[in-house]
Design a protein around this motif. Structure first.
Motif, PDB file in Angstrom:
ATOM      1  N   ARG A 223       0.826  -1.220   0.000  1.00 25.37           N
ATOM      2  CA  ARG A 223       0.000   0.000   0.000  1.00 25.37           C
ATOM      3  C   ARG A 223       0.853   1.259   0.000  1.00 25.37           C
ATOM      4  NH1 ARG A 223      -2.679  -3.667   3.387  1.00 25.37           N
ATOM      5  NH2 ARG A 223      -4.780  -4.206   2.657  1.00 25.37           N
ATOM      6  N   SER A 224       1.998   1.191  -0.681  1.00 22.56           N
ATOM      7  CA  SER A 224       2.950   2.294  -0.677  1.00 22.56           C
ATOM      8  C   SER A 224       3.599   2.422  -2.049  1.00 22.56           C
ATOM      9  CB  SER A 224       4.016   2.064   0.413  1.00 22.56           C
ATOM     10  OG  SER A 224       3.421   2.047   1.697  1.00 22.56           O
ATOM     11  N   THR A 225       4.557   3.350  -2.156  1.00 24.70           N
ATOM     12  CA  THR A 225       5.197   3.645  -3.436  1.00 24.70           C
ATOM     13  C   THR A 225       6.688   3.377  -3.350  1.00 24.70           C
ATOM     14  OG1 THR A 225       3.562   5.368  -3.915  1.00 24.70           O
ATOM     15  CG2 THR A 225       5.635   5.444  -5.141  1.00 24.70           C
ATOM     16  N   ALA A 226       7.202   2.661  -4.348  1.00 24.35           N
ATOM     17  CA  ALA A 226       8.635   2.360  -4.395  1.00 24.35           C
ATOM     18  C   ALA A 226       9.172   2.660  -5.786  1.00 24.35           C
ATOM     19  CB  ALA A 226       8.887   0.900  -4.036  1.00 24.35           C
ATOM     20  N   GLU A 227      10.325   3.304  -5.844  1.00 25.14           N
ATOM     21  CA  GLU A 227      10.971   3.650  -7.112  1.00 25.14           C
ATOM     22  C   GLU A 227      12.432   3.242  -7.048  1.00 25.14           C
ATOM     23  OE1 GLU A 227      12.082   7.634  -9.731  1.00 25.14           O
ATOM     24  OE2 GLU A 227      10.335   7.648  -8.401  1.00 25.14           O
ATOM     25  N   LEU A 228      12.844   2.343  -7.928  1.00 23.67           N
ATOM     26  CA  LEU A 228      14.215   1.846  -7.970  1.00 23.67           C
ATOM     27  C   LEU A 228      14.836   2.206  -9.305  1.00 23.67           C
ATOM     28  CD1 LEU A 228      12.832   0.122  -5.709  1.00 23.67           C
ATOM     29  CD2 LEU A 228      14.318  -1.759  -6.387  1.00 23.67           C
ATOM     30  N   GLY A 249       0.171  -1.667  -4.120  1.00 25.12           N
ATOM     31  CA  GLY A 249       1.226  -0.663  -4.166  1.00 25.12           C
ATOM     32  C   GLY A 249       1.488  -0.167  -5.566  1.00 25.12           C
ATOM     33  N   THR A 250       2.433   0.768  -5.663  1.00 22.56           N
ATOM     34  CA  THR A 250       2.879   1.305  -6.940  1.00 22.56           C
ATOM     35  C   THR A 250       4.389   1.163  -7.020  1.00 22.56           C
ATOM     36  OG1 THR A 250       1.067   2.923  -6.989  1.00 22.56           O
ATOM     37  CG2 THR A 250       2.943   3.335  -8.425  1.00 22.56           C
ATOM     38  N   LEU A 251       4.854   0.529  -8.098  1.00 21.39           N
ATOM     39  CA  LEU A 251       6.275   0.234  -8.258  1.00 21.39           C
ATOM     40  C   LEU A 251       6.748   0.778  -9.592  1.00 21.39           C
ATOM     41  CD1 LEU A 251       8.848  -1.394  -7.313  1.00 21.39           C
ATOM     42  CD2 LEU A 251       7.907  -3.314  -8.619  1.00 21.39           C
ATOM     43  N   HIS A 252       7.900   1.450  -9.570  1.00 17.23           N
ATOM     44  CA  HIS A 252       8.497   1.977 -10.798  1.00 17.23           C
ATOM     45  C   HIS A 252       9.957   1.568 -10.825  1.00 17.23           C
ATOM     46  CE1 HIS A 252       9.720   4.744 -13.975  1.00 17.23           C
ATOM     47  NE2 HIS A 252       8.439   4.964 -14.214  1.00 17.23           N
ATOM     48  N   LEU A 253      10.336   0.789 -11.833  1.00 15.25           N
ATOM     49  CA  LEU A 253      11.714   0.338 -11.999  1.00 15.25           C
ATOM     50  C   LEU A 253      12.306   0.967 -13.248  1.00 15.25           C
ATOM     51  CD1 LEU A 253      11.304  -3.511 -11.331  1.00 15.25           C
ATOM     52  CD2 LEU A 253      11.737  -1.691  -9.665  1.00 15.25           C
ATOM     53  N   THR A 254      13.482   1.588 -13.117  1.00 15.19           N
ATOM     54  CA  THR A 254      14.191   2.171 -14.243  1.00 15.19           C
ATOM     55  C   THR A 254      15.619   1.637 -14.266  1.00 15.19           C
ATOM     56  OG1 THR A 254      12.883   4.215 -14.080  1.00 15.19           O
ATOM     57  CG2 THR A 254      14.926   4.319 -15.343  1.00 15.19           C
ATOM     58  N   PHE A 273      -3.088  -6.631  -6.874  1.00 13.64           N
ATOM     59  CA  PHE A 273      -3.863  -5.396  -6.666  1.00 13.64           C
ATOM     60  C   PHE A 273      -2.962  -4.165  -6.800  1.00 13.64           C
ATOM     61  CE2 PHE A 273      -6.243  -8.571  -4.131  1.00 13.64           C
ATOM     62  CZ  PHE A 273      -7.480  -8.488  -4.767  1.00 13.64           C
ATOM     63  N   SER A 274      -2.019  -4.203  -7.722  1.00 14.66           N
ATOM     64  CA  SER A 274      -0.957  -3.198  -7.782  1.00 14.66           C
ATOM     65  C   SER A 274      -0.655  -2.781  -9.207  1.00 14.66           C
ATOM     66  CB  SER A 274       0.325  -3.739  -7.126  1.00 14.66           C
ATOM     67  OG  SER A 274       0.129  -4.080  -5.781  1.00 14.66           O
ATOM     68  N   THR A 275       0.184  -1.740  -9.310  1.00 12.00           N
ATOM     69  CA  THR A 275       0.639  -1.228 -10.598  1.00 12.00           C
ATOM     70  C   THR A 275       2.159  -1.225 -10.627  1.00 12.00           C
ATOM     71  OG1 THR A 275      -1.314   0.194 -10.825  1.00 12.00           O
ATOM     72  CG2 THR A 275       0.612   0.733 -12.176  1.00 12.00           C
ATOM     73  N   ALA A 276       2.726  -1.799 -11.673  1.00 12.22           N
ATOM     74  CA  ALA A 276       4.183  -1.818 -11.825  1.00 12.22           C
ATOM     75  C   ALA A 276       4.554  -1.320 -13.216  1.00 12.22           C
ATOM     76  CB  ALA A 276       4.731  -3.221 -11.604  1.00 12.22           C
ATOM     77  N   THR A 277       5.564  -0.456 -13.291  1.00 11.56           N
ATOM     78  CA  THR A 277       6.061   0.063 -14.558  1.00 11.56           C
ATOM     79  C   THR A 277       7.557  -0.183 -14.628  1.00 11.56           C
ATOM     80  OG1 THR A 277       4.376   1.806 -14.574  1.00 11.56           O
ATOM     81  CG2 THR A 277       6.265   2.093 -16.030  1.00 11.56           C
ATOM     82  N   LEU A 278       8.000  -0.833 -15.702  1.00 13.35           N
ATOM     83  CA  LEU A 278       9.410  -1.126 -15.901  1.00 13.35           C
ATOM     84  C   LEU A 278       9.915  -0.378 -17.124  1.00 13.35           C
ATOM     85  CD1 LEU A 278       8.133  -3.624 -14.328  1.00 13.35           C
ATOM     86  CD2 LEU A 278      10.083  -4.919 -15.176  1.00 13.35           C
ATOM     87  N   VAL A 279      10.956   0.425 -16.938  1.00 17.98           N
ATOM     88  CA  VAL A 279      11.543   1.210 -18.018  1.00 17.98           C
ATOM     89  C   VAL A 279      13.009   0.797 -18.167  1.00 17.98           C
ATOM     90  CG1 VAL A 279      12.078   3.526 -18.853  1.00 17.98           C
ATOM     91  CG2 VAL A 279       9.995   3.141 -17.511  1.00 17.98           C
ATOM     92  N   ARG A 280      13.369   0.323 -19.343  1.00 19.42           N
ATOM     93  CA  ARG A 280      14.744  -0.099 -19.637  1.00 19.42           C
ATOM     94  C   ARG A 280      15.269  -1.048 -18.541  1.00 19.42           C
ATOM     95  NH1 ARG A 280      14.617   5.216 -20.238  1.00 19.42           N
ATOM     96  NH2 ARG A 280      15.910   5.555 -18.383  1.00 19.42           N
TER      97      ARG A 280
END
Length: 330
Positions: A223-228, A249-254, A273-280
């Motif tokens: 239930r939180s936000t993580a950006e790596l 939760g919300t996950l963003h990987l770059t 129940f989450s959203t994940a975005t992977l960039v490169r």
């Protein structure tokens, strides 16, 4: 997951008994650096208490280990961080004594506290019946060129970030263990305040952490936000989400790689129940015992692959089939 807001109890540690040496840079500088001699636990406790009141930097001896033999308060080896405190070192370790009879974590950042650690290692914390083996953070925690390793807790083997802000730069979380979830880091919501946790990580790695009976070998994001960004998530294990497990939760990987992680479902990433975005980014050579060697995506969750690859995972790359657009199932 237990979300408890602790009060700022600060009692002196029964440490090694050396004196504190204060070397201000100039008499007009109220926040001058306080230098603590190698192994001087009493001096370190005094310096933290002083910095909690007036702010400032604590400089530890280079190539030195500060060993905590007893707790300062119920769960923490050192006084709770309630002010704006910076602790720096150079190849310097703060650890719980392996022979200590009492279980405690190393550091605890309270709601209004800010702690910055530079070029340190935090190790040996143990809380088998509670959370945050190395550090509990409810305020702001900044790690720069710092390693959190060899800690153990029921939840959040290394770092328990509950409703706080956690920033890691060129730092490593390795060989930590949680009996339940979050072998390396648990990034979660403060239920009392209704405030989610915020995690950002630039460089460094989540390496060979273990969650023994639940999710998130490297990272549990609840239930939180993580950006790596430019992070290696490697060799972690858990029943669900060997590398990363997230729920609501919300996950963003770059430019991040998830590799050689192992789980029953979701060897690299489990997304529920989450959203994940992977960039490169890459998810490769992870293993699941049943399904989702690379990604296990369930419960109306979404994963977006932007110039990213999910390949060479076993027994499949993404599961259920077609749940992740542009991801080959095998």
């Amino acid at each position: 997951m237990k979300n408890v807001v602790r009060s700022g109890a600060m009692t002196a540690v029964a440490g090694l008994g050396l004196s504190l040496t204060v070397l201000p840079a100039g008499p007009a500088d109220a926040a001058a650096a306080t230098r603590v001699r190698c192994g001087d636990i009493t001096g370190l406790v005094d310096a933290i208490n002083q910095a909690n009141t007036s702010g400032g930097t604590i400089t530890l001896a280079s190539h030195c280990t500060y060993t905590l033999t007893a707790a300062d308060n119920a769960d923490d080896g050192l006084p709770e961080i309630t002010g704006n405190v910076t602790i720096t070192g150079r190849d310097t370790t703060i650890r719980r004594d392996p022979a200590a009879t009492q279980d405690f974590r190393i550091l605890h950042v309270a709601l209004d506290g800010t702690l910055t650690l530079k070029a340190l290692t935090i190790s040996g914390g143990s809380l088998p019946a509670f959370a945050g083996g190395g550090i509990w953070n409810s305020g702001t925690l900044n790690l720069k060129r710092t390693t959190i390793k060899g800690n153990h807790a029921e939840t959040s083997g290394a770092i328990h970030n509950v409703g706080g802000r956690l920033d890691l730069v060129d730092s490593t979380v390795e060989h930590n263990t949680a009996t339940l979830n979050g072998g390396g880091i648990l990034n979660g919501r403060n239920q009392l305040l209704g405030r989610p946790g915020t995690l950002t990580m630039h460089g460094g790695s989540l390496l060979k952490n273990r969650a023994l009976n639940d999710g998130g070998g490297g990272l549990e994001n609840l239930r939180s936000t993580a950006e790596l960004t430019s992070v290696s998530v490697k060799g972690n294990t858990a029943p669900r989400g060997g590398g990363i497990n997230q729920f609501a939760g919300t996950l963003h990987l770059t430019s991040t790689t998830l590799s050689e992680n192992i789980a029953v479902t979701g060897g690299g990433l489990r997304n529920s129940f989450s959203t994940a975005t992977l960039v490169r980014s890459r998810i490769t050579r992870n293993t699941a015992i049943t399904a989702g060697g690379g990604i296990f995506n369930e419960n109306d969750s979404s994963v977006t692959l932007d110039a990213s690859k999910v390949t060479h995972n076993a027994p499949d790359n993404c599961s259920p089939e077609s749940s992740v657009p542009n991801c080959p199932s095998t």
